[in-house]
Scaffold this active site. Sequence first.
Site, PDB file in Angstrom:
ATOM      1  N   MET A 293      -9.069   7.722   9.316  1.00 42.29           N
ATOM      2  CA  MET A 293      -9.610   8.179   8.024  1.00 42.29           C
ATOM      3  C   MET A 293     -10.761   9.167   8.199  1.00 42.29           C
ATOM      4  O   MET A 293     -11.779   9.088   7.512  1.00 42.29           O
ATOM      5  CB  MET A 293     -10.073   6.968   7.197  1.00 42.29           C
ATOM      6  CG  MET A 293      -8.959   5.990   6.890  1.00 42.29           C
ATOM      7  SD  MET A 293      -9.525   4.476   6.094  1.00 42.29           S
ATOM      8  CE  MET A 293     -10.331   3.620   7.458  1.00 42.29           C
TER       9      MET A 293
ATOM     10  N   ASP B 198       0.818  -1.206   0.000  1.00 40.39           N
ATOM     11  CA  ASP B 198       0.000   0.000   0.000  1.00 40.39           C
ATOM     12  C   ASP B 198       0.856   1.262   0.000  1.00 40.39           C
ATOM     13  O   ASP B 198       2.064   1.229   0.253  1.00 40.39           O
ATOM     14  CB  ASP B 198      -0.929   0.010   1.213  1.00 40.39           C
ATOM     15  CG  ASP B 198      -2.085  -0.966   1.076  1.00 40.39           C
ATOM     16  OD1 ASP B 198      -2.308  -1.464  -0.044  1.00 40.39           O
ATOM     17  OD2 ASP B 198      -2.752  -1.243   2.088  1.00 40.39           O
TER      18      ASP B 198
ATOM     19  N   LYS C 188      -4.056   2.748  -2.299  1.00 37.86           N
ATOM     20  CA  LYS C 188      -4.864   2.697  -1.081  1.00 37.86           C
ATOM     21  C   LYS C 188      -4.507   3.824  -0.116  1.00 37.86           C
ATOM     22  O   LYS C 188      -4.049   3.610   1.005  1.00 37.86           O
ATOM     23  CB  LYS C 188      -4.744   1.337  -0.385  1.00 37.86           C
ATOM     24  CG  LYS C 188      -5.376   0.205  -1.158  1.00 37.86           C
ATOM     25  CD  LYS C 188      -6.866   0.412  -1.354  1.00 37.86           C
ATOM     26  CE  LYS C 188      -7.496  -0.654  -2.209  1.00 37.86           C
ATOM     27  NZ  LYS C 188      -8.866  -0.301  -2.613  1.00 37.86           N
TER      28      LYS C 188
END
Length: 277
Positions: free
Chosen positions: A191, A55, A77
Amino acid sequence: MASDHHGAERWQILAAAPSFAYGSVWLVGAGPGDPGLMTLRAARALGEADVVVYDALIDERILEVTRPEARLLYAGKRGGKPSVPQDTITGWLIAEARSGRRVVRLKGGDPFVFGRGGEEARALAEARIPFHVIPGVTSALAGLAEAGIPATMRGTNRALVLATGHSLQAGATAIDWEALARLDQPVLLYMAMRHLPEICARLLAAGMAPETPAALLTSISMEGRALVVTDLAHLGEESMRFGAPAIAVIGRIVSERDALAAMMTLAPLPDPGPQLP
């Protein structure tokens, strides 16, 4: 003084894991960024893999552990950035394993904590591909520890909530922010930068005190680390100065840093300053 032979034996004990069979996939957590916080078992897997699918948040120094002949596949990602579709990544894992290769799926933090590792494991199981999971230090808990904020403290909290603020859409998996506010327990948000002002507004509207301690952490175990300590009333505003990825923590555990930071060996934590649009 121990011989080199005994040293090698100790290494094997520390890094012991099931045999990395050809035609299998290992889902590996790389930890929060600093290569020193990666597990020995993860390093061993990288040193044996034929293919590594990794990632965007993986520190490039971690990839130096791989064999020179290993093939590295970049999956992206990263929130708001171009990424390889999840179905494509899963297809890579299955195809490479069916070709008889040893495949590492390398993820930041822990593969089963907001890393889609569970989705990939389920797809591998359905395709009847043998797999193994190597846990990693999840980024939120590592960030707290590096910043001198205890995740749990007797007399301060009896629970800890890990949540994602990636989406605020209603649905079966939507978060009940009002219920979280009533818990009166620390909340760690992954996030969440894009939606953090609205999340804070919902928590305040649900009765969480504006003066509740809060902090923002970014790249906490790496160069470029930054920490801002504030309160819930100002957390959304402070988030405008941060770029993603970052971890937000809301709760009384943040106040414990005042007593610990003076004597704790902490890496410098510069103010992040204004972020470019």
